[in-house]
Write a protein that holds these residues in place. Structure first.
Motif, PDB file in Angstrom:
ATOM      1  N   GLU A  11       0.921  -1.297   0.047  1.00  0.00           N
ATOM      2  CA  GLU A  11      -0.199  -0.084   0.059  1.00  0.00           C
ATOM      3  C   GLU A  11       0.897   1.191  -0.078  1.00  0.00           C
ATOM      4  O   GLU A  11       0.611   2.063  -0.639  1.00  0.00           O
ATOM      5  N   TYR A  14       2.351   1.658  -3.630  1.00  0.00           N
ATOM      6  CA  TYR A  14       1.496   2.131  -4.725  1.00  0.00           C
ATOM      7  C   TYR A  14       1.373   3.585  -4.550  1.00  0.00           C
ATOM      8  O   TYR A  14       1.281   4.445  -5.532  1.00  0.00           O
ATOM      9  N   ASP A  35      -0.343 -12.641  -5.146  1.00  0.00           N
ATOM     10  CA  ASP A  35      -1.257 -11.147  -4.978  1.00  0.00           C
ATOM     11  C   ASP A  35      -1.344 -10.970  -6.417  1.00  0.00           C
ATOM     12  O   ASP A  35      -0.700 -10.259  -7.251  1.00  0.00           O
ATOM     13  N   GLU A  36      -2.664 -11.068  -7.087  1.00  0.00           N
ATOM     14  CA  GLU A  36      -3.172 -10.833  -8.326  1.00  0.00           C
ATOM     15  C   GLU A  36      -3.010  -9.226  -8.621  1.00  0.00           C
ATOM     16  O   GLU A  36      -2.480  -8.868  -9.842  1.00  0.00           O
ATOM     17  N   LYS A  37      -3.530  -8.386  -7.659  1.00  0.00           N
ATOM     18  CA  LYS A  37      -3.376  -7.000  -7.789  1.00  0.00           C
ATOM     19  C   LYS A  37      -2.117  -6.538  -8.016  1.00  0.00           C
ATOM     20  O   LYS A  37      -1.957  -5.578  -9.006  1.00  0.00           O
ATOM     21  N   TYR A  38      -1.234  -6.937  -7.246  1.00  0.00           N
ATOM     22  CA  TYR A  38       0.359  -6.586  -7.121  1.00  0.00           C
ATOM     23  C   TYR A  38       0.931  -7.035  -8.559  1.00  0.00           C
ATOM     24  O   TYR A  38       1.330  -6.320  -9.238  1.00  0.00           O
ATOM     25  N   CYS A  39       0.651  -8.258  -8.844  1.00  0.00           N
ATOM     26  CA  CYS A  39       1.017  -8.737 -10.180  1.00  0.00           C
ATOM     27  C   CYS A  39       0.654  -7.695 -11.393  1.00  0.00           C
ATOM     28  O   CYS A  39       1.461  -7.234 -12.252  1.00  0.00           O
ATOM     29  N   ASN A  40      -0.778  -7.612 -11.402  1.00  0.00           N
ATOM     30  CA  ASN A  40      -1.076  -6.815 -12.603  1.00  0.00           C
ATOM     31  C   ASN A  40      -0.563  -5.333 -12.477  1.00  0.00           C
ATOM     32  O   ASN A  40      -0.413  -4.604 -13.481  1.00  0.00           O
ATOM     33  N   TRP A  41      -0.332  -4.664 -11.286  1.00  0.00           N
ATOM     34  CA  TRP A  41       0.237  -3.362 -10.965  1.00  0.00           C
ATOM     35  C   TRP A  41       1.596  -3.428 -11.829  1.00  0.00           C
ATOM     36  O   TRP A  41       1.984  -2.583 -12.464  1.00  0.00           O
ATOM     37  N   ASP A 238       2.431  -6.548   3.798  1.00  0.00           N
ATOM     38  CA  ASP A 238       0.908  -6.414   4.223  1.00  0.00           C
ATOM     39  C   ASP A 238       0.616  -5.147   4.946  1.00  0.00           C
ATOM     40  O   ASP A 238      -0.535  -4.951   5.594  1.00  0.00           O
TER      41      ASP A 238
END
Length: 601
Positions: A11, A14, A35-41, A238
């Motif tokens: 967090e 970002y 962590d899918e969100k992190y991977c996409n980021w 986290d």
């Protein structure tokens, strides 16, 4: 110079990228899989041109994730660089895993970083030699976890950390491969001192660390020239976002980054009688000073090239808010007993402002030998201009830059939204031109980057209308205009075709120009050595260099604002004087008439 990559909880990470747009991210392999969100980021960063360095997660797992999972991470984000599999302090496991991975991996387009390991110094050296001589390995990573190599003998006092001592040994034994960049993986205690000790080695180019965050989280101080003990608490990706911790992290990150740069001492004027402005220098310096410097004393003052007007910084109370351009002053940031002065990132501007501050303090009989400056890189300067809103301005073939633009072309009709640069489309005797002003000062070599960017956008001719110093006793401030076709800059004379040459106008003086990085350098000794020159300012030669390199036209027509050869009542300390402004208004009218005459030809 050692570039620093900050490791942060997600967090915080970002927010950091949104606020500062760093050019490199160290992606953690295990997080990409979890962590899918992190991977996409991370995939999104890659698309925007951010360099992705894929870490094998050994610092957080004790050993690298297995090779199949690591290969999957490579497929997911297509990194620019990868840290090859290793196991902390294990020579055999690291050697086997690294070499096996290389045997099964095609590395043509991805830079590889190998991390030597060993339980003893002999094992470590063997591993280092194996990796540094391997043509499939592009860079070497040196972890901070090498204390075990010197458990029995201890560290000699002059070495900050075990890694510092290890690198010294490798250099002394002639084992270092200077043809491969070295990356410092993490930091333990006293990161600032270790960075300062290791920056002398040109082969060390980059480091990564969670130090700034961990110290911020525990509200512990950091100093550029003092050691500290890093908290031993476990780092978690986290961690919930916290504004106070984030603000503290920003400050500590700057200190760590500064430690990796060479720090310079500025030129100081301690007696006004040695300077060409003499007593006028007092007022000139005072009007440039931020209130923090006027009102407080600090253990250190460091001037850096970073344009920052966010909430955390202190804006000068003395900015000229009655005009649209050239009003934003350098800002300040207090870090305990250190004051950072944040300037637009130009090499000339940073050293100029450091000299202003140290001279101001010296002439006030205050401590001045604690002022230092850190030069930005040329790349940082050019990126600063490339990423500004200048690149979005649709220009005519002719662009007019300078100061006094509102007086020349009127105060209304300017587009000043969306960034530091504002513009106005005009016609002079039916000839289209774009007039561009800037809210901050593109002092010295920043102006070179401005002209370079304009040339990229298709501009064919740059006209610079500003102000400069006259160097001949006959020159009258605020009554004459200056032009010419040559300037001394960066050790050589540069020339160009001057559209204002040979005009039959009694207000115009033609002469040879000197490009000086700072007014503070223009003391009486400097003047005596440069009597053949007629004019001086920080930008003209820099702009001409950029124009010549790009194959476009350049000319200047400036107000003579002050005289270095002879003292006059009107100088750089009283330019806002009503009488001076009235005289300049007449000169601006003359400049406009000359532009009409020359652009119509």
């Amino acid at each position: 110079m050692i570039d620093l990559i900050h490791i942060l909880p997600l967090e915080f990470l970002y927010h950091y990228f949104e606020d500062f747009s760093p050019k490199t991210h160290m992606a953690m392999a295990h997080l990409l899989l979890e962590d899918e969100k992190y991977c996409n980021w991370v995939k999104g960063l890659k698309k925007t041109g951010v360099k992705i360095v894929l870490d094998n997660s050994a610092p957080y797992l004790g050993r690298s994730i297995d090779n199949d999972k690591f290969m999957r991470c490579i497929d997911l984000v297509n990194p620019d660089e990868i840290v090859l599999p290793d196991e902390i302090n294990s020579f055999e496991s690291t050697k086997t895993r690294t070499l096996n991975f290389l045997d099964s991996f095609e590395t043509k387009d991805i830079c590889t970083i190998a991390v030597p390991q060993g339980a003893t110094l002999d094992e470590y050296i063997e591993c280092y030699q194996l990796f540094s001589s391997n043509s499939q390995i592009d860079k070497i990573g040196i972890s901070y976890t090498v204390d075990n190599l010197f458990v029995n003998e201890g560290l000699p006092e002059r070495f900050v950390t075990a890694r510092h001592y290890l690198i010294h040994i490798l250099v002394e034994k002639g084992l270092i491969n200077p043809n491969k960049d070295h990356h410092l993986l993490g930091f333990g205690n006293s990161a600032t001192l270790e960075i300062r000790a290791l920056r002398e080695y040109e082969f060390i180019t980059r480091a990564d660390s969670n130090t700034a965050f961990k110290l911020a989280k525990h509200d512990l101080p950091i100093c550029i020239d003092k050691g500290y003990e890093k908290p031993k608490s476990k780092f978690s990706f986290d961690e919930a976002f916290d504004n106070f911790v984030y603000s503290r992290f920003e400050n500590w990150a700057k200190i760590l980054e500064l430690a990796g740069r060479e720090i310079h001492q500025p030129f100081v004027i301690s007696d006004v009688n040695t300077h060409t402005m003499e007593d006028g220098l007092y007022k000139y310096l005072e009007i440039k000073m931020h209130q923090k410097i006027r009102e407080h004393d600090y253990k250190k003052i460091i001037v850096i090239g970073e344009f920052n007007r966010r909430e955390a910084v202190s804006i000068s109370n003395f900015e000229k808010n009655d005009k649209q351009f050239n009003w934003q002053r350098p800002t300040c940031l207090e870090l305990d007993d250190t004051l950072l002065v944040l300037c637009a990132p130009g090499l000339d501007y940073v050293q100029h402002y450091a000299s202003l501050i140290s001279s101001y303090l010296a002439l006030q009989n205050r401590k001045s030998d604690h002022v230092r400056y850190v030069l930005p890189t040329v790349k940082k300067k050019e990126t600063f201009i490339e990423e500004s809103n200048l690149s979005s301005i649709k220009t005519s073939d002719v662009v007019i830059l300078g100061t006094g633009l509102e007086q020349l072309f009127g105060a209304t009709g300017w587009n000043v939204e969306g960034g530091s640069f504002g513009y106005k489309q005009i016609k002079i005797d039916d000839n289209a031109a774009t007039v561009i002003g800037c809210k901050f000062s593109y002092w010295g070599d920043i102006s070179r980057s401005v002209v370079k960017q304009l040339a990229k956008q298709g501009v064919k001719k740059v006209i610079y209308s500003g102000k400069l110093g006259g160097m001949k006793a006959s020159m009258r401030p605020n009554r004459q205009l200056a032009t010419g076709d040559k300037s001394f800059v960066e050790g050589k004379i540069v020339g160009w075709n001057n559209i204002f040459a040979g005009l039959d106008d009694e207000t115009i003086v033609e002469g040879l120009h000197y490009t000086s990085p700072s007014i503070m350098f223009e003391d009486k000794e400097w003047l005596a050595l440069n009597l053949k020159y007629g004019f001086v300012d920080p930008e003209i030669g820099q702009m001409a260099l950029a124009a010549n390199e790009a194959g476009i036209e350049f000319s200047y027509l400036h107000v003579i604002s002050n005289n270095l050869a002879e003292l006059h009542p009107e100088d750089l300390s009283n330019e806002r004087n009503e009488r001076v402004q009235r005289k300049r208004e007449l000169l601006y009218q003359r400049i406009y008439a000359i532009l009409e005459q020359t652009l119509s030809q």
